[in-house]
Design an enzyme around this catalytic site. Structure first.
Site, PDB file in Angstrom:
ATOM      1  N   PHE A 121       0.714  -1.343  -0.165  1.00  0.00           N
ATOM      2  CA  PHE A 121      -0.093   0.084  -0.084  1.00  0.00           C
ATOM      3  C   PHE A 121       0.770   1.163  -0.017  1.00  0.00           C
ATOM      4  CE2 PHE A 121      -1.972   3.140   3.065  1.00  0.00           C
ATOM      5  CZ  PHE A 121      -3.264   3.071   2.750  1.00  0.00           C
ATOM      6  N   PRO A 126       8.049  11.461   0.850  1.00  0.00           N
ATOM      7  CA  PRO A 126       8.881  12.052   1.639  1.00  0.00           C
ATOM      8  C   PRO A 126       8.355  13.342   2.136  1.00  0.00           C
ATOM      9  CG  PRO A 126      10.024  11.279  -0.396  1.00  0.00           C
ATOM     10  CD  PRO A 126       8.494  10.931  -0.439  1.00  0.00           C
ATOM     11  N   TRP A 154       8.418   4.323   3.076  1.00  0.00           N
ATOM     12  CA  TRP A 154       8.067   3.447   4.168  1.00  0.00           C
ATOM     13  C   TRP A 154       7.131   2.635   3.865  1.00  0.00           C
ATOM     14  CZ3 TRP A 154      11.539   5.048   7.287  1.00  0.00           C
ATOM     15  CH2 TRP A 154      11.997   6.529   7.469  1.00  0.00           C
ATOM     16  N   THR A 156       5.804  -0.975   3.618  1.00  0.00           N
ATOM     17  CA  THR A 156       5.881  -2.302   4.182  1.00  0.00           C
ATOM     18  C   THR A 156       5.575  -3.267   2.853  1.00  0.00           C
ATOM     19  OG1 THR A 156       5.016  -1.535   6.226  1.00  0.00           O
ATOM     20  CG2 THR A 156       5.172  -4.007   5.772  1.00  0.00           C
ATOM     21  N   ARG A 266      12.719 -17.147  38.600  1.00  0.00           N
ATOM     22  CA  ARG A 266      13.865 -16.393  39.246  1.00  0.00           C
ATOM     23  C   ARG A 266      13.708 -16.087  40.570  1.00  0.00           C
ATOM     24  NH1 ARG A 266      19.140 -15.277  38.385  1.00  0.00           N
ATOM     25  NH2 ARG A 266      19.582 -12.612  38.983  1.00  0.00           N
ATOM     26  N   ILE A 336      12.126  -6.370  34.138  1.00  0.00           N
ATOM     27  CA  ILE A 336      12.027  -7.665  35.220  1.00  0.00           C
ATOM     28  C   ILE A 336      12.916  -8.534  34.966  1.00  0.00           C
ATOM     29  CG2 ILE A 336      10.244  -9.277  35.578  1.00  0.00           C
ATOM     30  CD1 ILE A 336       7.797  -7.355  35.251  1.00  0.00           C
ATOM     31  N   GLY A 338      15.865  -7.666  33.949  1.00  0.00           N
ATOM     32  CA  GLY A 338      17.286  -7.233  34.348  1.00  0.00           C
ATOM     33  C   GLY A 338      18.247  -7.329  33.287  1.00  0.00           C
ATOM     34  N   GLU A 362       0.964   3.809  10.370  1.00  0.00           N
ATOM     35  CA  GLU A 362      -0.283   3.859  10.032  1.00  0.00           C
ATOM     36  C   GLU A 362      -0.992   4.903  10.844  1.00  0.00           C
ATOM     37  OE1 GLU A 362      -2.788   0.406   9.219  1.00  0.00           O
ATOM     38  OE2 GLU A 362      -1.244  -0.587   8.628  1.00  0.00           O
ATOM     39  N   THR A 364       0.552   8.506  13.419  1.00  0.00           N
ATOM     40  CA  THR A 364       1.459   8.560  14.464  1.00  0.00           C
ATOM     41  C   THR A 364       0.380   8.574  15.889  1.00  0.00           C
ATOM     42  OG1 THR A 364       1.241  10.784  14.609  1.00  0.00           O
ATOM     43  CG2 THR A 364       3.338   9.716  13.654  1.00  0.00           C
TER      44      THR A 364
HETATM   45  N1  CAA Z   1     -13.361   7.592   6.607  1.00  0.00           N
HETATM   46  C1  CAA Z   1     -13.977   8.202   5.452  1.00  0.00           C
HETATM   47  N2  CAA Z   1     -13.893   9.431   5.206  1.00  0.00           N
HETATM   48  C2  CAA Z   1     -12.803   9.955   5.797  1.00  0.00           C
HETATM   49  C3  CAA Z   1     -12.054   9.428   6.778  1.00  0.00           C
HETATM   50  C4  CAA Z   1     -12.352   8.243   7.263  1.00  0.00           C
HETATM   51  N3  CAA Z   1     -11.867   7.559   8.198  1.00  0.00           N
HETATM   52  N4  CAA Z   1     -10.918  10.356   7.092  1.00  0.00           N
HETATM   53  C5  CAA Z   1     -11.109  11.619   6.569  1.00  0.00           C
HETATM   54  N5  CAA Z   1     -11.971  11.217   5.421  1.00  0.00           N
HETATM   55  C6  CAA Z   1     -12.703  12.269   4.421  1.00  0.00           C
HETATM   56  C7  CAA Z   1     -13.334  13.251   5.250  1.00  0.00           C
HETATM   57  O1  CAA Z   1     -14.689  13.088   5.655  1.00  0.00           O
HETATM   58  C8  CAA Z   1     -13.049  14.500   4.079  1.00  0.00           C
HETATM   59  O2  CAA Z   1     -14.188  14.292   3.171  1.00  0.00           O
HETATM   60  P1  CAA Z   1     -15.194  15.372   2.748  1.00  0.00           P
HETATM   61  O3  CAA Z   1     -14.212  16.551   2.623  1.00  0.00           O
HETATM   62  O4  CAA Z   1     -16.098  14.692   1.570  1.00  0.00           O
HETATM   63  O5  CAA Z   1     -16.124  15.645   4.102  1.00  0.00           O
HETATM   64  C9  CAA Z   1     -11.780  14.066   3.428  1.00  0.00           C
HETATM   65  O6  CAA Z   1     -11.634  12.806   3.626  1.00  0.00           O
HETATM   66  C10 CAA Z   1     -10.755  14.881   3.888  1.00  0.00           C
HETATM   67  O7  CAA Z   1     -10.701  14.567   5.229  1.00  0.00           O
HETATM   68  P2  CAA Z   1      -9.830  15.740   6.543  1.00  0.00           P
HETATM   69  O8  CAA Z   1     -10.086  17.016   6.213  1.00  0.00           O
HETATM   70  O9  CAA Z   1      -9.983  14.999   7.761  1.00  0.00           O
HETATM   71  O10 CAA Z   1      -8.309  15.343   5.919  1.00  0.00           O
HETATM   72  P3  CAA Z   1      -7.011  16.183   6.446  1.00  0.00           P
HETATM   73  O11 CAA Z   1      -6.320  16.556   5.347  1.00  0.00           O
HETATM   74  O12 CAA Z   1      -7.287  17.058   7.533  1.00  0.00           O
HETATM   75  O13 CAA Z   1      -6.327  14.788   6.852  1.00  0.00           O
HETATM   76  C11 CAA Z   1      -5.798  12.991   8.725  1.00  0.00           C
HETATM   77  C12 CAA Z   1      -6.698  14.001   8.005  1.00  0.00           C
HETATM   78  C13 CAA Z   1      -6.425  12.256   9.850  1.00  0.00           C
HETATM   79  C14 CAA Z   1      -4.677  13.953   9.283  1.00  0.00           C
HETATM   80  C15 CAA Z   1      -5.134  12.040   7.665  1.00  0.00           C
HETATM   81  O14 CAA Z   1      -4.296  13.028   6.549  1.00  0.00           O
HETATM   82  C16 CAA Z   1      -4.308  10.869   8.199  1.00  0.00           C
HETATM   83  O15 CAA Z   1      -4.786  10.014   8.565  1.00  0.00           O
HETATM   84  N6  CAA Z   1      -2.892  11.225   8.283  1.00  0.00           N
HETATM   85  C17 CAA Z   1      -1.979   9.933   8.601  1.00  0.00           C
HETATM   86  C18 CAA Z   1      -1.586   9.092   7.327  1.00  0.00           C
HETATM   87  C19 CAA Z   1      -1.150   7.961   7.909  1.00  0.00           C
HETATM   88  O16 CAA Z   1      -1.629   7.098   8.661  1.00  0.00           O
HETATM   89  N7  CAA Z   1      -0.120   7.442   7.115  1.00  0.00           N
HETATM   90  C20 CAA Z   1       0.349   6.154   7.386  1.00  0.00           C
HETATM   91  C21 CAA Z   1       0.174   5.206   6.155  1.00  0.00           C
HETATM   92  S1  CAA Z   1       0.650   3.581   6.355  1.00  0.00           S
HETATM   93  C22 CAA Z   1       2.148   3.421   5.376  1.00  0.00           C
HETATM   94  O17 CAA Z   1       2.276   4.009   4.215  1.00  0.00           O
HETATM   95  C23 CAA Z   1       3.083   2.432   5.653  1.00  0.00           C
HETATM   96  C24 CAA Z   1       2.672   1.146   5.437  1.00  0.00           C
HETATM   97  O18 CAA Z   1       3.169   0.322   4.442  1.00  0.00           O
HETATM   98  C25 CAA Z   1       2.090   0.136   6.616  1.00  0.00           C
END
Ligand code: CAA
Length: 390
Positions: A121, A126, A154, A156, A266, A336, A338, A362, A364
């Site tokens: 995914f 960056p 990042w 996975t 222990r 625990i 040590g 996913e 912070t």
């Molecule tokens: N379910 C449904 N819709 C959602 C939603 C959810 N959980 N979260 C947001 N939305 C929708 C909102 O309703 C909004 O839609 P409308 O305009 O139609 O109402 C739209 O998405 C925008 O939402 P926000 O205004 O809340 O967006 P934002 O820019 O403020 O960002 C945030 C919100 C929560 C900070 C988001 O950017 C976020 O989750 N950031 C962290 C990202 C993250 O977790 N990254 C890690 C990825 S994992 C990875 O890449 C590594 C891997 O392989 C494991």
């Protein structure tokens, strides 16, 4: 309270599998910073790679709680394998099943649900980490498809995946509504795997930069409509966060199991160290935190299967709490044990390093608090509207 006898039987089977097939290689993978690929075949044979997908597409279509139990039990012995399974099922595979067309599901799912291949995914970049909407990867319309340029990081399973879903901007103007998502096969021309990260924990997990250079993706491989990508990935992350909560829970349980047995065996000052209040109270706190985290994670998992219920807040709470207690519990477990806990003789030092990613990946802990607090404020405003006052 949450699980049925069948789910507990399943837990028992996964625990046996994890202890016999995965645990013996956990330290090896950590030291070598390499995933032992033969384990992917074993996970596939056990039916752990298509857990969120219908049987028609090769999956086992288990309920979310059963899937979460699998992630928990695997993570109890190996965080690197736990994150591989969680990222593959929740992030790489589920969105194709949930948002894909019939043709996309038939084309991409069987290989990654039952064919022993992995999915990844690609959201983070960056300059777009916590601000996932800051995506710069661009997909420019070209004939019947798109030419994609950009970099993801990042990721996975980045170099060991067959299938990748990723976000790219299809419009410069429309904010998060200008982001779309796409599916590609790993051998797509213009796609390349970049630098491998040298990490503190989950060192067996393959974490990579990915590059797209003038990569052509046909429109038929766009996931959903243009502009839907951000929302699809946020919905996907709700499920992913429950699985990271389960991973944290499993790592913490693994550390507790070792620390509690060690404390009982222990002896110092002629008695087991578990009989000293300083140790016994630590075990009491650890077990209480585990129980609370398990309730949060299982509750979010059960909610995910309820049609029409949004479980964003509960998923964020489960991940936030489980990952923070996992860091505390693994840290306390070292204490625990040590000096023994500080060495490779016991896996608690690896568990301590592995747990930390659950507070970062996913989203912070700060992002989870942001998500939770925004919803709480919405709920409070709604309650005020209903009642008119306090
Ligand atoms: N379910 C449904 N819709 C959602 C939603 C959810 N959980 N979260 C947001 N939305 C929708 C909102 O309703 C909004 O839609 P409308 O305009 O139609 O109402 C739209 O998405 C925008 O939402 P926000 O205004 O809340 O967006 P934002 O820019 O403020 O960002 C945030 C919100 C929560 C900070 C988001 O950017 C976020 O989750 N950031 C962290 C990202 C993250 O977790 N990254 C890690 C990825 S994992 C990875 O890449 C590594 C891997 O392989 C494991």
């Amino acid at each position: 309270m949450w699980t049925s006898p069948e789910q507990e039987k399943f837990r028992h089977r996964v625990r046996e599998f994890a202890e016999s097939e995965i645990a013996p290689f956990a330290a090896w993978m950590d030291r070598r910073q390499e995933f032992r690929m033969e384990l992917v075949g074993k996970l596939n044979e056990f039916g752990l790679l298509g857990m969120q997908v219908d049987k028609a597409y090769g999956g086992t279509f288990t309920d979310t709680l059963t899937y979460i139990i699998a992630v928990e039990e695997i993570s109890r012995v190996c965080g690197s394998t736990g994150i591989l399974v969680a990222a593959h099922n929740s992030l790489g595979t589920y969105p194709i099943y949930r948002f894909g067309t019939e043709e996309q599901k038939r084309k991409y799912l069987p290989d990654i649900t039952s064919g022993g291949k992995l999915a990844a995914f690609g959201l983070s970049e960056p300059d777009a980490g916590s601000d996932a909407g800051g995506t710069r990867t661009f997909a420019a319309k070209s004939g019947d498809g798109y030419i994609v340029n950009g970099t993801k990081c990042w990721i996975t399973n980045g170099s060991i995946c067959k299938t990748l879903i990723f976000t790219a901007r299809t419009s410069k103007e429309r904010g998060v509504k200008g982001i779309s998502s796409f599916i590609i096969d790993h051998n797509t021309t213009g796609f390349s795997v970049g630098k491998k990260e040298n990490k503190l924990g989950v060192r067996g997990s393959d974490t990579r930069f990915l590059h797209f250079e003038d990569m052509y993706v046909p429109q038929s491989d766009r996931l959903g409509d243009e502009g839907q990508g951000f929302k699809q990935f946020m919905i996907t992350l709700d499920g992913g966060r429950v699985s990271i909560g389960a991973m944290a829970l499993g790592i913490a349980q693994g550390a507790y199991d070792i620390a509690s047995k060690y404390a009982v065996k222990r002896k110092q000052f002629n008695k087991p160290i578990s009989e000293f209040q300083g140790v016994a109270f630590k075990l009491a706190d650890m077990a209480t935190q585990l129980q609370a985290a398990r309730h949060l994670v299982y509750h979010a998992a059960v909610l995910k299967d309820q049609p029409g219920i949004r479980f964003t807040k509960e998923a964020a709470m489960a991940k936030l709490y489980a990952s923070e207690i996992a860091s505390n519990i693994t840290y306390t477990a070292i204490g625990i044990l040590g000096a023994e806990g500080y060495t490779e003789k016991y896996p608690v030092e690896r568990m301590y390093r592995d747990a930390k990613i659950c507070e970062i990946g996913e989203g912070t802990s700060e992002i989870q608090r942001l998500v939770i607090s925004r919803i709480l404020i919405e709920e409070t405003n709604e309650a005020l509207k209903q009642t008119g006052n306090f």
